[in-house]
Design a protein around this motif. Structure first.
Motif, PDB file in Angstrom:
ATOM      1  N   LYS A 198     -85.702 -11.045 -56.921  1.00 50.72           N
ATOM      2  CA  LYS A 198     -86.833 -10.112 -57.083  1.00 50.72           C
ATOM      3  C   LYS A 198     -88.025 -10.538 -56.222  1.00 50.72           C
ATOM      4  O   LYS A 198     -88.722  -9.698 -55.644  1.00 50.72           O
ATOM      5  N   GLY A 199     -88.250 -11.837 -56.135  1.00 49.49           N
ATOM      6  CA  GLY A 199     -89.387 -12.325 -55.363  1.00 49.49           C
ATOM      7  C   GLY A 199     -89.204 -12.232 -53.863  1.00 49.49           C
ATOM      8  O   GLY A 199     -90.185 -12.212 -53.108  1.00 49.49           O
ATOM      9  N   GLN A 200     -87.931 -12.172 -53.408  1.00 53.77           N
ATOM     10  CA  GLN A 200     -87.670 -12.178 -51.965  1.00 53.77           C
ATOM     11  C   GLN A 200     -86.723 -11.045 -51.564  1.00 53.77           C
ATOM     12  O   GLN A 200     -85.978 -11.169 -50.588  1.00 53.77           O
ATOM     13  N   PHE A 201     -86.770  -9.943 -52.297  1.00 55.91           N
ATOM     14  CA  PHE A 201     -85.824  -8.849 -52.077  1.00 55.91           C
ATOM     15  C   PHE A 201     -85.842  -8.350 -50.631  1.00 55.91           C
ATOM     16  O   PHE A 201     -84.795  -8.151 -50.008  1.00 55.91           O
ATOM     17  N   ASP A 202     -87.034  -8.143 -50.093  1.00 55.08           N
ATOM     18  CA  ASP A 202     -87.140  -7.636 -48.713  1.00 55.08           C
ATOM     19  C   ASP A 202     -86.533  -8.620 -47.710  1.00 55.08           C
ATOM     20  O   ASP A 202     -85.934  -8.211 -46.711  1.00 55.08           O
ATOM     21  N   LEU A 203     -86.689  -9.919 -47.993  1.00 57.75           N
ATOM     22  CA  LEU A 203     -86.112 -10.930 -47.106  1.00 57.75           C
ATOM     23  C   LEU A 203     -84.587 -10.908 -47.180  1.00 57.75           C
ATOM     24  O   LEU A 203     -83.907 -11.041 -46.159  1.00 57.75           O
ATOM     25  N   PHE A 204     -84.043 -10.731 -48.385  1.00 61.11           N
ATOM     26  CA  PHE A 204     -82.586 -10.602 -48.533  1.00 61.11           C
ATOM     27  C   PHE A 204     -82.084  -9.372 -47.777  1.00 61.11           C
ATOM     28  O   PHE A 204     -81.046  -9.422 -47.106  1.00 61.11           O
ATOM     29  N   GLN A 205     -82.819  -8.270 -47.891  1.00 62.01           N
ATOM     30  CA  GLN A 205     -82.413  -7.041 -47.217  1.00 62.01           C
ATOM     31  C   GLN A 205     -82.306  -7.228 -45.705  1.00 62.01           C
ATOM     32  O   GLN A 205     -81.295  -6.862 -45.093  1.00 62.01           O
ATOM     33  N   SER A 206     -83.340  -7.768 -45.105  1.00 59.23           N
ATOM     34  CA  SER A 206     -83.328  -7.953 -43.650  1.00 59.23           C
ATOM     35  C   SER A 206     -82.288  -8.987 -43.238  1.00 59.23           C
ATOM     36  O   SER A 206     -81.684  -8.893 -42.162  1.00 59.23           O
ATOM     37  N   MET A 207     -82.036  -9.949 -44.109  1.00 58.34           N
ATOM     38  CA  MET A 207     -81.078 -11.019 -43.830  1.00 58.34           C
ATOM     39  C   MET A 207     -79.636 -10.502 -43.819  1.00 58.34           C
ATOM     40  O   MET A 207     -78.816 -10.931 -42.995  1.00 58.34           O
ATOM     41  N   TYR A 208     -79.325  -9.570 -44.724  1.00 62.46           N
ATOM     42  CA  TYR A 208     -77.939  -9.141 -44.899  1.00 62.46           C
ATOM     43  C   TYR A 208     -77.638  -7.732 -44.387  1.00 62.46           C
ATOM     44  O   TYR A 208     -76.481  -7.301 -44.422  1.00 62.46           O
ATOM     45  N   LYS A 209     -78.635  -7.037 -43.879  1.00 62.25           N
ATOM     46  CA  LYS A 209     -78.415  -5.675 -43.391  1.00 62.25           C
ATOM     47  C   LYS A 209     -77.280  -5.568 -42.370  1.00 62.25           C
ATOM     48  O   LYS A 209     -76.398  -4.703 -42.497  1.00 62.25           O
ATOM     49  N   PRO A 210     -77.219  -6.446 -41.337  1.00 57.93           N
ATOM     50  CA  PRO A 210     -76.140  -6.326 -40.339  1.00 57.93           C
ATOM     51  C   PRO A 210     -74.749  -6.502 -40.945  1.00 57.93           C
ATOM     52  O   PRO A 210     -73.788  -5.864 -40.498  1.00 57.93           O
ATOM     53  N   PHE A 211     -74.632  -7.333 -41.968  1.00 58.98           N
ATOM     54  CA  PHE A 211     -73.332  -7.616 -42.565  1.00 58.98           C
ATOM     55  C   PHE A 211     -72.880  -6.475 -43.480  1.00 58.98           C
ATOM     56  O   PHE A 211     -71.690  -6.174 -43.560  1.00 58.98           O
ATOM     57  N   LEU A 212     -73.836  -5.829 -44.145  1.00 61.43           N
ATOM     58  CA  LEU A 212     -73.498  -4.659 -44.960  1.00 61.43           C
ATOM     59  C   LEU A 212     -73.093  -3.496 -44.060  1.00 61.43           C
ATOM     60  O   LEU A 212     -72.154  -2.754 -44.379  1.00 61.43           O
ATOM     61  N   GLU A 213     -73.775  -3.357 -42.942  1.00 59.02           N
ATOM     62  CA  GLU A 213     -73.411  -2.303 -41.982  1.00 59.02           C
ATOM     63  C   GLU A 213     -72.018  -2.549 -41.422  1.00 59.02           C
ATOM     64  O   GLU A 213     -71.243  -1.613 -41.205  1.00 59.02           O
ATOM     65  N   ASP A 214     -71.683  -3.819 -41.185  1.00 57.81           N
ATOM     66  CA  ASP A 214     -70.350  -4.172 -40.690  1.00 57.81           C
ATOM     67  C   ASP A 214     -69.286  -3.835 -41.730  1.00 57.81           C
ATOM     68  O   ASP A 214     -68.215  -3.312 -41.388  1.00 57.81           O
ATOM     69  N   CYS A 215     -69.574  -4.123 -43.004  1.00 54.17           N
ATOM     70  CA  CYS A 215     -68.639  -3.776 -44.080  1.00 54.17           C
ATOM     71  C   CYS A 215     -68.444  -2.268 -44.178  1.00 54.17           C
ATOM     72  O   CYS A 215     -67.340  -1.783 -44.447  1.00 54.17           O
ATOM     73  N   GLU A 216     -69.530  -1.526 -43.942  1.00 57.41           N
ATOM     74  CA  GLU A 216     -69.448  -0.062 -43.982  1.00 57.41           C
ATOM     75  C   GLU A 216     -68.579   0.450 -42.840  1.00 57.41           C
ATOM     76  O   GLU A 216     -67.753   1.350 -43.023  1.00 57.41           O
ATOM     77  N   THR A 217     -68.736  -0.148 -41.667  1.00 60.46           N
ATOM     78  CA  THR A 217     -67.933   0.234 -40.500  1.00 60.46           C
ATOM     79  C   THR A 217     -66.451  -0.009 -40.758  1.00 60.46           C
ATOM     80  O   THR A 217     -65.589   0.771 -40.320  1.00 60.46           O
ATOM     81  N   LYS A 218     -66.137  -1.071 -41.483  1.00 59.07           N
ATOM     82  CA  LYS A 218     -64.740  -1.417 -41.786  1.00 59.07           C
ATOM     83  C   LYS A 218     -64.225  -0.720 -43.039  1.00 59.07           C
ATOM     84  O   LYS A 218     -63.117  -1.002 -43.508  1.00 59.07           O
ATOM     85  N   HIS A 219     -65.055   0.167 -43.601  1.00 56.42           N
ATOM     86  CA  HIS A 219     -64.705   0.958 -44.795  1.00 56.42           C
ATOM     87  C   HIS A 219     -64.458   0.092 -46.032  1.00 56.42           C
ATOM     88  O   HIS A 219     -63.715   0.481 -46.936  1.00 56.42           O
ATOM     89  N   LEU A 220     -65.071  -1.064 -46.049  1.00 57.38           N
ATOM     90  CA  LEU A 220     -64.999  -1.915 -47.236  1.00 57.38           C
ATOM     91  C   LEU A 220     -66.092  -1.557 -48.235  1.00 57.38           C
ATOM     92  O   LEU A 220     -65.995  -1.881 -49.421  1.00 57.38           O
ATOM     93  N   LEU A 221     -67.126  -0.865 -47.736  1.00 56.23           N
ATOM     94  CA  LEU A 221     -68.322  -0.600 -48.523  1.00 56.23           C
ATOM     95  C   LEU A 221     -68.955   0.686 -48.047  1.00 56.23           C
ATOM     96  O   LEU A 221     -68.887   1.013 -46.856  1.00 56.23           O
ATOM     97  N   ARG A 222     -69.523   1.443 -48.965  1.00 59.94           N
ATOM     98  CA  ARG A 222     -70.291   2.619 -48.541  1.00 59.94           C
ATOM     99  C   ARG A 222     -71.536   2.750 -49.407  1.00 59.94           C
ATOM    100  O   ARG A 222     -71.552   2.360 -50.568  1.00 59.94           O
ATOM    101  N   PHE A 223     -72.579   3.300 -48.791  1.00 59.38           N
ATOM    102  CA  PHE A 223     -73.838   3.511 -49.490  1.00 59.38           C
ATOM    103  C   PHE A 223     -73.811   4.873 -50.172  1.00 59.38           C
ATOM    104  O   PHE A 223     -73.356   5.859 -49.589  1.00 59.38           O
ATOM    105  N   SER A 224     -74.289   4.919 -51.406  1.00 58.86           N
ATOM    106  CA  SER A 224     -74.311   6.150 -52.177  1.00 58.86           C
ATOM    107  C   SER A 224     -75.756   6.511 -52.491  1.00 58.86           C
ATOM    108  O   SER A 224     -76.631   5.651 -52.535  1.00 58.86           O
ATOM    109  N   SER A 225     -75.982   7.791 -52.729  1.00 54.38           N
ATOM    110  CA  SER A 225     -77.341   8.236 -53.095  1.00 54.38           C
ATOM    111  C   SER A 225     -77.596   8.052 -54.586  1.00 54.38           C
ATOM    112  O   SER A 225     -78.714   8.223 -55.057  1.00 54.38           O
ATOM    113  N   ALA A 226     -76.558   7.700 -55.322  1.00 55.55           N
ATOM    114  CA  ALA A 226     -76.699   7.508 -56.772  1.00 55.55           C
ATOM    115  C   ALA A 226     -77.511   6.259 -57.071  1.00 55.55           C
ATOM    116  O   ALA A 226     -77.780   5.442 -56.190  1.00 55.55           O
TER     117      ALA A 226
END
Length: 327
Positions: A198-226
């Protein structure tokens, strides 16, 4: 301008130490709203030759070390305790400098890289899966650490359900290095993981954004509006893909736990899993055991390195925070 001033303040401590190849600051210092100057500032220093570095530092800052270590063996003893008793890191806590309390850990660069890539001790590699602030990076550890962060995402996904929030993901990544940690039983804040995320959420986001995008590209993960805004593929093939991204030493240990017949290839170290649940449970056992051993070894090493008075002070502070979190 404020960030630059903070960087200068944090880096100024390095001017009174021998040169280092790597330096990062971690912990509550990085919390965006942290204005508490009384809190300890935590550093990790990477050096090519710890014994030589400690020998130089003893001439410059002998008061940073426990007196018994200085008198009985100096730099050699300091290094041997870190390597043979602990996990390769020597910490000097309660260092007073410029009206701040500091703690710094010194590690051999080769050991740092090995732990980042292979999780063989899962000590500093776990620390570098959380936000840190780099001050010196002569050997591009930031790039090397991308392997560590990618593996952390894979491990966390294995342990998460099919639907979860971004905060759930970062909390699971953060918790990896606390699974099995003996300090969590009596000397750590039970809400530590949630407070870090909670204290460093924005830092976690910027730190892991490229890896989540990579997972999305490989269809391991997708972002939902829910409200539960992440959905992962929980199929067996996806689970096997996640396992293949774990460090070789973890896969090897998983193979031993699952039985030799489940090692498909001794060359590649590929682990054959029958189900996602089996893979998650097996990996969790491996990581808990690894963290438990490292935390126990480092606790003993830290007690010896800090000296009885400093070690007792440090432990009492930790226990006070732990009990406050339970009340």
């Amino acid at each position: 301008m404020e960030t630059s001033r903070r960087d200068d303040e944090l880096a100024s401590f390095l001017t009174v130490l021998p040169p280092v190849d790597f330096c990062c600051v971690y912990g509550s210092t990085l919390h965006p709203n942290n204005q508490d100057k009384s809190k300890m500032v935590d550093y990790i220093l990477g050096v090519s030759d710890p014994m030589q570095w400690h020998s130089q530092n003893l001439k410059m800052n002998s008061d940073h070390y426990a007196s018994w270590m200085v008198h009985l063996g100096g730099a050699r003893l300091i290094t041997e305790v870190a390597d043979k008793v602990g996990v390769g890191v020597h910490f000097n806590p309660f260092v007073n400098w410029n009206d701040r309390k500091l703690k710094y850990g010194v590690v051999r660069m080769n050991d740092l890289v090995q732990d980042i890539l292979d999780w063989n001790r899962f000590y500093l590699s776990g620390r570098l899966q959380k936000p840190v602030h780099l001050l010196v990076d002569n050997l591009d550890i930031e790039d090397v650490n991308s392997v560590n962060k990618r593996a952390a995402v894979s491990a966390a996904l294995l342990l998460l359900p099919s639907k979860f929030t971004e905060e759930d993901l970062y909390a699971k990544i953060c918790s990896l290095s606390y699974m099995g940690d003996l300090r969590m039983l009596f000397a750590e804040d039970t809400n530590k993981v949630n407070k870090i995320v909670k204290g460093q959420f924005d830092l976690f986001q910027s730190m892991y954004k490229p890896f989540l995008e990579d997972c999305e590209t490989k269809h391991l993960l997708r972002f939902s509006s829910a409200e539960t805004n992440l959905v992962q593929d929980s199929s067996l093939s996806a689970s096997r893909s996640l396992v293949s991204s774990l460090p070789a030493s973890v896969r090897s240990q998983m193979g031993k736990l699952l039985g030799e017949k489940k090692i498909m290839s001794r060359v590649s170290g590929e682990v054959c899993i029958a189900s996602r649940e089996e893979a998650a449970n097996c990996m969790e056992k491996v990581m808990k055991r690894r963290v438990m051993v490292s935390s126990a070894r480092q606790a003993v090493s830290g007690f010896l390195a800090a000296g009885a008075i400093n070690a007792t002070m440090y432990l009492s502070q930790k226990m006070r925070k732990a009990w406050n979190s339970r009340s």
